[in-house]
Write a protein that holds these residues in place. Structure first.
Motif, PDB file in Angstrom:
ATOM      1  N   ILE A 187      -4.698  -0.434   6.337  1.00 29.49           N
ATOM      2  CA  ILE A 187      -4.161   0.040   5.059  1.00 29.49           C
ATOM      3  C   ILE A 187      -5.041   1.151   4.490  1.00 29.49           C
ATOM      4  O   ILE A 187      -4.543   2.179   4.010  1.00 29.49           O
ATOM      5  CB  ILE A 187      -4.047  -1.128   4.061  1.00 29.49           C
ATOM      6  CG1 ILE A 187      -2.967  -2.106   4.514  1.00 29.49           C
ATOM      7  CG2 ILE A 187      -3.748  -0.613   2.657  1.00 29.49           C
ATOM      8  CD1 ILE A 187      -2.902  -3.382   3.691  1.00 29.49           C
ATOM      9  N   LEU A 188      -6.360   0.960   4.581  1.00 31.86           N
ATOM     10  CA  LEU A 188      -7.274   1.996   4.100  1.00 31.86           C
ATOM     11  C   LEU A 188      -7.126   3.266   4.929  1.00 31.86           C
ATOM     12  O   LEU A 188      -7.171   4.384   4.396  1.00 31.86           O
ATOM     13  CB  LEU A 188      -8.714   1.485   4.166  1.00 31.86           C
ATOM     14  CG  LEU A 188      -9.767   2.385   3.521  1.00 31.86           C
ATOM     15  CD1 LEU A 188      -9.518   2.512   2.029  1.00 31.86           C
ATOM     16  CD2 LEU A 188     -11.168   1.832   3.760  1.00 31.86           C
ATOM     17  N   GLY A 189      -6.938   3.105   6.251  1.00 29.83           N
ATOM     18  CA  GLY A 189      -6.723   4.267   7.104  1.00 29.83           C
ATOM     19  C   GLY A 189      -5.463   5.024   6.729  1.00 29.83           C
ATOM     20  O   GLY A 189      -5.439   6.262   6.727  1.00 29.83           O
ATOM     21  N   LEU A 190      -4.404   4.293   6.399  1.00 31.70           N
ATOM     22  CA  LEU A 190      -3.144   4.929   5.991  1.00 31.70           C
ATOM     23  C   LEU A 190      -3.311   5.655   4.658  1.00 31.70           C
ATOM     24  O   LEU A 190      -2.738   6.736   4.453  1.00 31.70           O
ATOM     25  CB  LEU A 190      -2.036   3.880   5.902  1.00 31.70           C
ATOM     26  CG  LEU A 190      -1.624   3.233   7.227  1.00 31.70           C
ATOM     27  CD1 LEU A 190      -0.607   2.127   6.993  1.00 31.70           C
ATOM     28  CD2 LEU A 190      -1.063   4.277   8.194  1.00 31.70           C
ATOM     29  N   ILE A 191      -4.097   5.042   3.761  1.00 33.39           N
ATOM     30  CA  ILE A 191      -4.384   5.722   2.488  1.00 33.39           C
ATOM     31  C   ILE A 191      -5.142   7.021   2.749  1.00 33.39           C
ATOM     32  O   ILE A 191      -4.838   8.072   2.175  1.00 33.39           O
ATOM     33  CB  ILE A 191      -5.196   4.798   1.557  1.00 33.39           C
ATOM     34  CG1 ILE A 191      -4.338   3.607   1.127  1.00 33.39           C
ATOM     35  CG2 ILE A 191      -5.702   5.564   0.338  1.00 33.39           C
ATOM     36  CD1 ILE A 191      -5.107   2.554   0.338  1.00 33.39           C
ATOM     37  N   GLY A 192      -6.133   6.950   3.642  1.00 30.34           N
ATOM     38  CA  GLY A 192      -6.882   8.154   3.998  1.00 30.34           C
ATOM     39  C   GLY A 192      -6.001   9.209   4.632  1.00 30.34           C
ATOM     40  O   GLY A 192      -6.154  10.407   4.369  1.00 30.34           O
ATOM     41  N   MET A 193      -5.063   8.774   5.454  1.00 27.37           N
ATOM     42  CA  MET A 193      -4.137   9.721   6.076  1.00 27.37           C
ATOM     43  C   MET A 193      -3.267  10.402   5.025  1.00 27.37           C
ATOM     44  O   MET A 193      -3.017  11.607   5.088  1.00 27.37           O
ATOM     45  CB  MET A 193      -3.258   8.994   7.092  1.00 27.37           C
ATOM     46  CG  MET A 193      -2.330   9.907   7.880  1.00 27.37           C
ATOM     47  SD  MET A 193      -1.287   8.993   9.058  1.00 27.37           S
ATOM     48  CE  MET A 193      -0.177   8.140   7.912  1.00 27.37           C
ATOM     49  N   SER A 194      -2.821   9.632   4.031  1.00 23.69           N
ATOM     50  CA  SER A 194      -1.979  10.201   2.973  1.00 23.69           C
ATOM     51  C   SER A 194      -2.750  11.216   2.137  1.00 23.69           C
ATOM     52  O   SER A 194      -2.154  12.108   1.523  1.00 23.69           O
ATOM     53  CB  SER A 194      -1.434   9.093   2.072  1.00 23.69           C
ATOM     54  OG  SER A 194      -2.464   8.520   1.278  1.00 23.69           O
ATOM     55  N   GLN A 195      -4.083  11.083   2.112  1.00 27.84           N
ATOM     56  CA  GLN A 195      -4.922  12.019   1.365  1.00 27.84           C
ATOM     57  C   GLN A 195      -5.434  13.168   2.229  1.00 27.84           C
ATOM     58  O   GLN A 195      -6.204  13.997   1.761  1.00 27.84           O
ATOM     59  CB  GLN A 195      -6.119  11.266   0.764  1.00 27.84           C
ATOM     60  CG  GLN A 195      -5.742  10.155  -0.196  1.00 27.84           C
ATOM     61  CD  GLN A 195      -4.980  10.645  -1.400  1.00 27.84           C
ATOM     62  OE1 GLN A 195      -5.381  11.620  -2.040  1.00 27.84           O
ATOM     63  NE2 GLN A 195      -3.867   9.995  -1.718  1.00 27.84           N
ATOM     64  N   GLY A 196      -5.012  13.188   3.492  1.00 30.46           N
ATOM     65  CA  GLY A 196      -5.430  14.257   4.391  1.00 30.46           C
ATOM     66  C   GLY A 196      -6.803  14.069   4.988  1.00 30.46           C
ATOM     67  O   GLY A 196      -7.349  14.990   5.609  1.00 30.46           O
ATOM     68  N   VAL A 197      -7.392  12.866   4.819  1.00 29.75           N
ATOM     69  CA  VAL A 197      -8.727  12.598   5.364  1.00 29.75           C
ATOM     70  C   VAL A 197      -8.653  12.306   6.855  1.00 29.75           C
ATOM     71  O   VAL A 197      -9.494  12.772   7.629  1.00 29.75           O
ATOM     72  CB  VAL A 197      -9.372  11.405   4.624  1.00 29.75           C
ATOM     73  CG1 VAL A 197     -10.726  11.066   5.237  1.00 29.75           C
ATOM     74  CG2 VAL A 197      -9.513  11.713   3.154  1.00 29.75           C
ATOM     75  N   PHE A 198      -7.655  11.521   7.268  1.00 32.62           N
ATOM     76  CA  PHE A 198      -7.477  11.148   8.664  1.00 32.62           C
ATOM     77  C   PHE A 198      -6.183  11.738   9.218  1.00 32.62           C
ATOM     78  O   PHE A 198      -5.197  11.885   8.491  1.00 32.62           O
ATOM     79  CB  PHE A 198      -7.408   9.613   8.822  1.00 32.62           C
ATOM     80  CG  PHE A 198      -8.611   8.879   8.340  1.00 32.62           C
ATOM     81  CD1 PHE A 198      -9.876   9.192   8.803  1.00 32.62           C
ATOM     82  CD2 PHE A 198      -8.493   7.857   7.413  1.00 32.62           C
ATOM     83  CE1 PHE A 198     -10.991   8.515   8.358  1.00 32.62           C
ATOM     84  CE2 PHE A 198      -9.597   7.160   6.956  1.00 32.62           C
ATOM     85  CZ  PHE A 198     -10.848   7.496   7.433  1.00 32.62           C
TER      86      PHE A 198
END
Length: 269
Positions: A187-198
């Motif tokens: 879930i944290l990874g998906l949040i990071g992806m939505s923010q352009g981090v991952f």
């Protein structure tokens, strides 16, 4: 009876939370200040982890744990002084410094010599990983992944319970807590992806970082069970020792360094 059992289940929560807040404050301050403050934090943490680890395997009165802890701290400091490796150079002074404490344990210990070297080197590689991530976004996300996995696993394991993950090594860990840790990390990874981090691929691999952290925790639990102790030390109320608190981060950071090194060799070839 049930009330007493329920209260004992959460008995360590208060000191655990208070200690976590104190540690988080120190970490945030060091990361915010960066530079010498951040380096000092990593040097102290790795030195204490190595000291505690050596004390576990060599509990009789001896100077070896202190010497190994100091060697680890100095090794991390030296590895921060310049480039770890130059193109075409297999062994640099910075890399050699990381091996001093593990080799010292393997040579001077009167037992568990292979473990002294293997886990000792993992501690040093983790220190290298912390330096490489530096006081920046990569480190913040790394810490968030480990904390999210740990917190999700802690509460799911105590609320849901169920089958033990590896009862002979870590009797408190359950499959529900383990899987909850993976889900929390995802879930944290998906949040990071939505923010352009991952990238999507990086987000999909975030649970593997959490898994490496869980294996770091398991490995340290196995060492403690082997030598018959509950905590690596009593330095941190509610958590035991520094190694008890950072074992997951050591497993994850050490794994990242090994994977990065393997990837470099593969793509260089």
């Amino acid at each position: 009876m049930n009330s007493q059992s329920s209260s004992s289940k959460w008995a360590d929560l208060a000191p655990r939370v208070l200690s976590a807040i104190a540690m988080a404050a120190i970490a945030v301050a060091a990361i915010w200040l960066g530079g010498a403050a951040y380096l000092a934090l990593i040097v102290v943490v790795i030195g204490l982890c190595m000291w505690e680890f050596a004390r576990l395997l060599q509990p009789t009165p001896t100077a070896l744990p202190i010497v190994m802890g100091l060697a680890a701290a100095v090794g991390i400091f030296l590895s921060s002084l310049g480039p770890i490796n130059a193109p075409g150079v297999v062994m640099s002074p910075q890399i050699a410094a990381l091996f001093v404490a593990p080799v010292m344990g393997a040579v001077l210990a009167n037992r568990h010599r292979l473990l002294f070297f293997g886990y000792g080197l993992l501690i040093m590689l983790a220190g290298l990983g912390f330096l490489a991530m530096g006081p920046g976004p990569a480190l913040i996300w790394f810490i968030l992944i480990i904390i999210t996995s740990d917190v999700a696993g802690y509460f799911a394991g105590r609320i849901i319970g169920g089958k033990k993950f590896w009862p002979r090594v870590s009797p408190k860990k359950t499959w529900s807590g383990t899987i909850a840790g993976w889900i929390g990390a995802l879930i944290l990874g998906l949040i990071g992806m939505s923010q352009g981090v991952f990238t999507p691929l990086e987000a999909a691999f975030v649970p593997l970082i959490a898994f490496a952290g869980q294996m770091g925790d398991i490995a340290q639990s196995a060492i403690k069970r082997m030598v018959g102790v509950k905590d690596s030390s009593n330095l941190i109320p509610g958590h035991g020792g520094v190694l008890d608190r950072f074992d997951a981060m050591i497993g994850a950071a050490g794994a990242l360094v090994l994977l990065a090194g393997a990837g470099t060799l593969i793509f260089a070839g």
